[in-house]
Structure formats: C-alpha cells, structure tokens
Scaffold this active site. Structure first.
Site, PDB file in Angstrom:
ATOM      1  NE  ARG A  86      -3.631  -2.180   2.754  1.00 17.80           N
ATOM      2  CZ  ARG A  86      -3.387  -3.314   3.405  1.00 17.80           C
ATOM      3  NH1 ARG A  86      -2.205  -3.494   3.997  1.00 17.80           N
ATOM      4  NH2 ARG A  86      -4.310  -4.261   3.481  1.00 17.80           N
TER       5      ARG A  86
ATOM      6  CE  LYS B  23      -6.625  -0.586   4.397  1.00 14.10           C
ATOM      7  NZ  LYS B  23      -7.863  -0.758   3.585  1.00 14.10           N
TER       8      LYS B  23
ATOM      9  CG  HIS C 125      -4.882   0.480  -3.817  1.00 11.17           C
ATOM     10  ND1 HIS C 125      -4.115   0.424  -2.665  1.00 11.17           N
ATOM     11  CD2 HIS C 125      -5.908  -0.381  -3.607  1.00 11.17           C
ATOM     12  CE1 HIS C 125      -4.670  -0.406  -1.804  1.00 11.17           C
ATOM     13  NE2 HIS C 125      -5.748  -0.916  -2.357  1.00 11.17           N
TER      14      HIS C 125
ATOM     15  NE  ARG D 213      -3.087  -3.711  -1.223  1.00 12.12           N
ATOM     16  CZ  ARG D 213      -2.593  -4.519  -0.294  1.00 12.12           C
ATOM     17  NH1 ARG D 213      -1.286  -4.692  -0.211  1.00 12.12           N
ATOM     18  NH2 ARG D 213      -3.388  -5.148   0.545  1.00 12.12           N
TER      19      ARG D 213
ATOM     20  CG  HIS E  30      -6.345  -8.849   1.567  1.00 15.75           C
ATOM     21  ND1 HIS E  30      -6.562  -9.250   0.260  1.00 15.75           N
ATOM     22  CD2 HIS E  30      -6.128  -7.501   1.516  1.00 15.75           C
ATOM     23  CE1 HIS E  30      -6.482  -8.205  -0.538  1.00 15.75           C
ATOM     24  NE2 HIS E  30      -6.212  -7.137   0.199  1.00 15.75           N
TER      25      HIS E  30
ATOM     26  CE1 TYR F  59      -6.528  -7.167  -6.670  1.00 11.08           C
ATOM     27  CE2 TYR F  59      -6.823  -8.166  -4.514  1.00 11.08           C
ATOM     28  CZ  TYR F  59      -6.544  -7.064  -5.291  1.00 11.08           C
ATOM     29  OH  TYR F  59      -6.294  -5.861  -4.702  1.00 11.08           O
TER      30      TYR F  59
END
Length: 336
Positions: free
Chosen positions: A155, A186, A260, A263, A286, A295
């Site tokens: 990110r 995150k 992004h 990414r 994630h 994806y």
C-alpha cells in the site's frame, strides 16, 4: 399534512442538525448532505400525510424502492438510509419514538467494482521505463518506488512509512541481507514480503545515491525515511500518487497509474501464474480471504480473453463472435 405537523417536523430536523453540528462535530459538507437527505424524508412523509414521528418501516421500504426505481444508485441509497437511521436513533434517545423504523432497512446491494489492474505488458513497460535525460537521484528513487509497489504489492502508506533500517519506532523497513521488506499494515498487522531480484537492484541503486543532495536536511523523520523528497523530508503518499501518474504518462500507458493499481496488478498477476489464493492473501496482508477473492474475477477475465483469442471454438461463446450463415447453394460460398 396539517400546518402544525409540518412546523413540528421542521423543528425536529433543525434540532437534530444542530445536535449533529455541536455534539458530533460533523463537517460542514456532511451537514449539508444530512440536511438534503432529511428534506427528502420530510417530502416523502408529507406526500403520505404522515408526521415524521409516525413513519413506519413499511413506508421507508416503499420510499427506498421508489428511489431505486428512479435511478438512484445503491451507494447513494445507502447514504440516505444512514442519515435517516441516525435521525430516528436520535428521536429514540429523545424518547419521542418507541422504535427506529429505519433500523432493519437495507439498501440494494451494489455490484462490487473490479479493482483496476494493469495488463502484464503494461506493468512491465512501466517497470522497465527509464528517462535517460532525468536527474539520476530522482530517477533511481522513482524506479525503486515502482519496483516495491508492483513487486511487493505494498500500500502507498506502507511504502512511505518505510525506514532505512529497523528501529523500535519504525513502521516498516527493508532488510537487504534477507531480501525482504517488513511493513505495518491495516489493523497494526505486521507482515514480511520477499524482495525480487529487480526490486533489490533498484533499491541498491537508490541507496547508493540517496545520501547525496538534499538528503538529511529533512529533520529526524527524513533522515530515517527510505524514500525522501528533494528537500530531504519523508515522501508523502500524495507525492507518490503524483509521480506515478506522471511516470505512467511518460512511459506511454493509456490508463492513469496510481499506487493501488500497482498493488492490484501485483495480486492479479500472481494469481494468473500461481492460482495460490492463500499465498496472495498473506502477501497482501488481507485479514479476510474474501477480500483477496475479488482478484480471482480479474484472473477469470484474463483466462476468458486468452480462450477467446486462441481456442478454435471460442466464437461459440458469443453471438458477436459467430460467423454468418451462408444459405445452401449460395454461389458465393467457398469450397471447404
């Protein structure tokens, strides 16, 4: 609706918006949107000859269906519902209603847009691009940034948070000895991502030049940062967005490039080659594999395009690909 009911409704909305401004400290633009959504609520209630305090869930569902039929997008309907739900929650706290009529009403589900990813050839074109007439310091930095974003799936906040070396307060750092980058993602979740050969080479070239010029004049944060600007301060996410957009144009890409997107390209291209969803989940950081599964839709699009281009029976998938029928005995019909 009687005149006194309209006045009462207006008074309730005014009190709620004032409470939202003073106690919740909502931004002016948010307050404007709330006022707009509550004006819509009052109009719907007035058409039904209902005071706001007597609105029921069935009314709200009907009004949402009308908004949807009129072309309002699911996301917009969700924002309207959020405002109305908050308004009736406040009425409940004021003991003016017994139950929130919006509590169980859900907006229509919006189709989740596919993340934008570059084609493999475009990603390689961007990564291999170089400007021979550019300042070597800036060029080395920008090439290393592209390699880390595309080669590691970082990110932009993770990229700009990288330090030169590990320390107690570092959010992330690059370990050239073990050829991996450690980042804080995150939710405070730390992960390590391997560095590919091209990323290692790009970082080595950047580190050889980083100490020249303005480096070190940006204070303690700039001195520790892996990526810095021309004045020596830590590079910001906004600066990375700007340089990538410019670099994408210079590289001749049609689509505007942003961090992004690289990414997304990292994840999509990995899945095209490996189909290892769990590994991609770990590399992206994630928490939920459902986030990574989006994806697979990109991967299917890639496979479908390959099928359409290569398989001799692919035209049967779509009428648009079908060959026109030639009537029997037509003199223009070619022999087999």
């Amino acid at each position: 609706m009687a005149e006194h009911d309209a006045d009462a409704d207006e008074g309730l909305v005014t009190r709620y918006l004032e409470q939202a401004r003073v106690q919740r400290r909502l931004a002016p633009r948010t307050l404007e949107l709330y006022a707009e959504h509550l004006t819509l609520l009052r109009a719907r209630a007035q058409e039904a000859r209902l005071p706001l305090l007597r609105v029921q869930t069935a009314h709200v569902r009907r009004w949402m269906a009308q908004l949807h039929a009129a072309g309002r997008q699911p996301r917009g309907i969700a924002l309207v519902l959020s405002c109305w739900r908050s308004f009736y929650r406040w009425l409940g706290h004021e003991r003016l209603i017994a139950a929130n009529p919006v509590q169980d009403v859900q907006a229509p589900k919006a189709a989740r847009p596919l993340p934008k990813a570059l084609a493999v050839d475009d990603a390689m074109q961007l990564a291999d691009f170089s400007r021979p007439d550019a300042d070597p310091w800036t060029e080395a930095r920008d090439r290393a940034i592209v390699e880390l974003l595309y080669g590691c799936g970082l990110r932009v906040s993770e990229l700009t948070g990288l330090d030169l070396r590990h320390s107690a307060g570092a959010r992330g750092w690059v370990d050239m000895d073990s050829t991996e980058v450690s980042v804080l993602g995150k939710g405070g979740k730390r992960r390590a991502v391997p560095l590919g050969r091209q990323a290692v080479q790009a970082l080595q070239a950047w580190l050889a030049l980083r100490g020249q010029g303005a480096a070190g004049r940006g204070g303690d944060d700039g001195a520790a940062a892996l990526f810095i600007g021309t004045r020596g301060a830590r590079l910001t996410p906004q600066a990375v967005w700007k340089l990538l957009r410019t670099r994408g144009i210079q590289a001749g890409l049609a689509a505007p490039v942003h961090p992004h997107m690289l990414r997304h390209s990292f994840a999509s291209h990995l899945l095209q080659s490996s189909s290892d969803l769990r590994a991609v989940q770990e590399l992206l950081g994630h928490a939920n594999i459902a986030t990574t599964q989006v994806y697979t839709r990109l991967d299917f699009q890639h496979l479908a395009k390959a099928y359409d281009a290569a398989h001799p029976r692919a035209h049967l998938r779509s009428p648009a690909h079908a060959e026109p029928e030639v009537p029997a005995g037509d003199p223009k019909k070619k022999p087999p």
